[in-house]
Scaffold this motif. Sequence first.
Motif, short mmCIF file in Angstrom:
data_model
loop_
_atom_site.label_atom_id
_atom_site.label_comp_id
_atom_site.label_asym_id
_atom_site.label_seq_id
_atom_site.Cartn_x
_atom_site.Cartn_y
_atom_site.Cartn_z
N GLU A 159 -89.46 -67.72 -9.07
CA GLU A 159 -89.61 -68.40 -7.78
C GLU A 159 -90.27 -69.78 -7.91
O GLU A 159 -89.92 -70.73 -7.19
CB GLU A 159 -90.45 -67.56 -6.80
CG GLU A 159 -89.89 -66.19 -6.47
CD GLU A 159 -90.52 -65.13 -7.34
OE1 GLU A 159 -90.50 -65.26 -8.57
OE2 GLU A 159 -91.04 -64.15 -6.77
N ASP A 175 -86.61 -63.98 -4.59
CA ASP A 175 -86.34 -63.62 -5.98
C ASP A 175 -85.25 -62.54 -5.99
O ASP A 175 -85.13 -61.80 -5.02
CB ASP A 175 -87.67 -63.07 -6.53
CG ASP A 175 -87.62 -62.66 -7.98
OD1 ASP A 175 -86.68 -63.06 -8.69
OD2 ASP A 175 -88.54 -61.93 -8.41
N ASP A 189 -92.37 -66.01 -11.46
CA ASP A 189 -91.26 -66.56 -12.20
C ASP A 189 -90.04 -65.67 -11.94
O ASP A 189 -90.14 -64.46 -12.16
CB ASP A 189 -91.62 -66.54 -13.69
CG ASP A 189 -90.76 -67.46 -14.52
OD1 ASP A 189 -90.07 -68.31 -13.94
OD2 ASP A 189 -90.77 -67.33 -15.75
N1 GLY Z 1 -90.66 -62.82 -9.98
C1 GLY Z 1 -91.63 -61.81 -9.97
C2 GLY Z 1 -92.90 -62.14 -10.62
O1 GLY Z 1 -93.14 -63.26 -11.00
O2 GLY Z 1 -93.73 -61.25 -10.77
#
Ligand code: GLY
Length: 418
Positions: free
Chosen positions: A285, A205, A283
């Motif tokens: 990823e 990410d 999110d």
């Molecule tokens: N991309 C980091 C989260 O979903 O917490």
Amino acid sequence: MRILVLGSGAREHCIVHSLQREGGHVLFAAPGNPGIARQAELHNVDLTSGPAVAYLARKLRCDLVVVGPEAPLVDGVADAVRAAGVACFGPGAAPARLEGSKTFAKRIMAEAGVATAESRTAATRDEAAAALDEFGPPYVVKNDGLAAGKGVVVTDSREAALMHAQYCFDAGSPVVIEQFLDGPEVSVFCVSDGQTVLPLAPAQDFKRALDNDQGLNTGGMGAYSPLPWAPADLAERVVEQVARPVVARMAELGQPFQGLLYCGLALTTAGLRVVEFNVRFGDPETQVVLARLATPLSKVLLAAATGTLDQVGPLIWSSESAVTVVLAAANYPGRPTLGDPVSGIDAACAIPGVYVLEAGTKLNDEAELVSSGGRVLSVVGMGPNLAAARDRAYAGIQTIHLEGSHYRTDIALRAALA
Ligand code: GLY
């Protein structure tokens, strides 16, 4: 199957997209968004109310409920759905504390022998100052509770670190102050039915708002998978050293973890260290991980929800690469500009290997698509390698117009060049 997906972001659009690709399901989402509405029937429900969600799931005769965001999990929505006799993907309120309280997560890691940064919980300014001085810069200060992506500050400024601690105290939450972990960060999602653990493909990410990891922390501005530079056995190591011990400890406590354990890790010179746990798909990823999952997602989610994950076997992965780039509204991650028209999604989706997942979008009174959140949408590109996937994702995002919007131009750049 009849499946209800709870949530309204790109993560939930991605889950619905994967389920729809399988074919044969009847899909519902609550509350969803305009993108999800093209693939599932939308319903309104108070996501924090277990009884309301359970009632909706029964009314829709669902075989499975998938809880997207963390807040309903921490509030016990999965417990209520299961109590109503409907299979649910997502942990109950007790195991969801692995995300709901950083102090609890640290305690479980200590009990399970899982390596993580040394930390102190502080409830006052003096305690925070003492912990900051003990660890030194860069300072890492985390809100102990849920903070909608705004909980973590990493800074070289002691003053900024103390300010964040004070901000959390004023909001009624203690903070966790920890040693800074050096080394690349990766996300490895592990699915569990409370006993068996299956890892998904690792992803990376990009958390900062601007290119070259500059600017403020965000919810995530892009991601890619696979990680050509990471050890080939990374996922297995995470299962052995992190996920299985934690799942076993939660089972010993009588709080079995059924759902997705998001292991945020730093690959330090001393080995794997846990940076954070979340108890739901991450999110953005998820967008690149599910893009590559060839095993039907519904099979994995249902098996986790029904205690039969041992029958699913190793997951199958596409050899393709995936890159996703997030389009953010003007001023995000500060207070974003909202209500501006969004266009060009169809043109992006017309590019081979490209699709768009919506997040902060809504239809206005004139039925035009407008921005309604900080992270507005994501463009996913697939290709035979990361360079091709990246080219496609960026070709797609260039077709989209949203006044004042911004995106990072370096997602997966270094990995694609390697
Ligand atoms: N991309 C980091 C989260 O979903 O917490």
